[in-house]
Design an enzyme around this catalytic site. Sequence first.
Site, mmCIF file in Angstrom:
data_model
loop_
_atom_site.group_PDB
_atom_site.id
_atom_site.type_symbol
_atom_site.label_atom_id
_atom_site.label_comp_id
_atom_site.label_asym_id
_atom_site.label_seq_id
_atom_site.Cartn_x
_atom_site.Cartn_y
_atom_site.Cartn_z
ATOM 1 N N ASP A 149 23.725 65.976 39.142
ATOM 2 C CA ASP A 149 24.094 66.670 40.384
ATOM 3 C C ASP A 149 24.830 67.980 40.118
ATOM 4 O O ASP A 149 25.917 68.226 40.652
ATOM 5 C CB ASP A 149 24.976 65.769 41.263
ATOM 6 C CG ASP A 149 24.353 64.415 41.554
ATOM 7 O OD1 ASP A 149 23.121 64.339 41.598
ATOM 8 O OD2 ASP A 149 25.102 63.442 41.732
ATOM 9 N N GLU A 169 18.874 65.659 51.266
ATOM 10 C CA GLU A 169 20.286 65.606 50.848
ATOM 11 C C GLU A 169 20.600 66.776 49.928
ATOM 12 O O GLU A 169 19.754 67.636 49.662
ATOM 13 C CB GLU A 169 20.577 64.278 50.133
ATOM 14 C CG GLU A 169 19.724 64.031 48.914
ATOM 15 C CD GLU A 169 19.847 62.612 48.367
ATOM 16 O OE1 GLU A 169 20.568 61.791 48.962
ATOM 17 O OE2 GLU A 169 19.214 62.319 47.340
#
Length: 581
Positions: free
Chosen positions: A77, A253
């Site tokens: 991430d 997302e």
Amino acid sequence: MKTVVSRFELIKKVSAFLLVSGMVCSLSTNAQKNKKGQKDLPLFSQFVYKGNDKIYADNPLGKDEFYSPILQGCYPDPSITRKGNDYYLVNSSFAMFPGVPIFHSNDLVNWKQIGHVLDRPSQLKVEKSGISAGIYAPAIVYNQYNETFYMITTQIAGGIGNMVVKTKDPMKGWSEVYKLNFAGIDPALFFDEDGKAYVVHNDGPDKGKELYNGHRVIKIWEYDLEKDQVIAGSDKIIVDGGVDITQKPIWIEGPHMYKKNGKYYLMCAEGGTGGWHSEVIFVSDSPKGPFKPAPSNPILTQRYFPPNRKDKVDWAGHADLVEGPGGKYYGVFLGIRPNDKNRVNIGRETFILPVDWSGEFPVFENGLVPMKPKLKVPAGITNRTGEAGFFPNGNFTFKDELNGPLDFRWVGIRGPRDSFSVVSKEGLRIKPFAANIKANTPTSTLFHRQQHITFDATVTLKYVPASEKELAGLVCYQKESFNYVFGLTRKGESYYIVLERTENGKSTIVASKQIDVKKPVQLQVSGNHDDYRFNYSVDGVNFENLGGTVSGDILSTNVAGGFTGQMIGLYATTGNDIVIP
């Protein structure tokens, strides 16, 4: 003239002397006890981690090349920002402590870890969280209008939820937590030229409007920079479902917003962190929409290629963009490199690709074909990875005598490293907790990420366990219920080296052997794709295997689940539950 001392004064002086003498004796005795107690603690020294992946041996670097991933092992991430010629990159850290590793570069090729954003218990409340809870998807951004860096994230622990911290200088630490008043995950901040600020994030659809499993939305809020809080009632859904809701897209997302040529761009991950992962982008004339998807979405994915392709990179997505040297854009994103059983042991890593933004929409260069391990360095840049403190990649060796300040790559789980680690010129002593490695609480374990598919890690341990409840050694750890323990313990008057496998909470002794602990013992774990071997040496030269070749299946996310990668731990406990037969 003689000085006359009264009985009372004399008694006071004698009493004071006796009191001080007693205190000195007491302190001396306590110091001796502490010294003796510390001397009995497990002593770890000479840790060596060595990676030897075939892909790097087969693809040596030229002078103008560098490897991607730029951060190997569990660094998922990624988010990136820039101030002048300084680039800063952060990653998810889940229940690791300290949390949110932060890296600095001047050129996007050579990176140094400068610490962690969340480095103290007041910021990080993960002491009771599962390994894959804690810190999700941090987003770092520099606001040039108030010269402040912000890191916004979701802390799924301690009742915190969405939160932000900030600093004027990432080299000097970060503020305490500002808790944010909205639900959902994956928040990111955007600062507009007019001084306004916004938060975009993933959330569920409005109540009663969920159309299918995985149906999510992207919301935007106005953000008050003075109060560091979203403005109540300003929220709005700007993407419903994804690029084309009629196709039932899942898990939109990881949003990031950018502005270029007067247009607002919203880039998101779509498809879930797995085989259908991708990156998509939308455009609007306003930060609040309406947003139109690019006609050529996705702009990054590896999902369309044969599953048995050579040197496979997969799961590409969850990206962030930055303008690099010479005005060229680059994107960082996560991806995985599975082993020959298609299992993911080393976790989701940080990759980088150049981005072509010459047209209306950005596109990752070679992000829609099978990825290669090498890239060209930007013009005028020299690849110095692994030198002068720059983080290594490719095949490398990391050596740590463990006799100085702990390297940033060493982390604890659920609690601070200094709560159990004591560094001296002899090495690292671990003060063992009663909690063992299977506990869902802080454990006295110092972890280093597995960063290669083929590797070995060796450490020297000096330790004489005092009872069956004491154990110290190495652990290979995917989570509390999936791990291997390889260490020294005791049975009666004898000492043993033991290997235990725990799968889904059920533990089995693979092998044990009586051993002499008068001298330090070297412990080693070696991995080759799905095959792991645990070896030991009592003479520092010859290694003997314990338990044969064992499967690394339980160290993969395929079997254990979750979002982290396999970690190698220096471990000690006074709550050992391994019973030597």
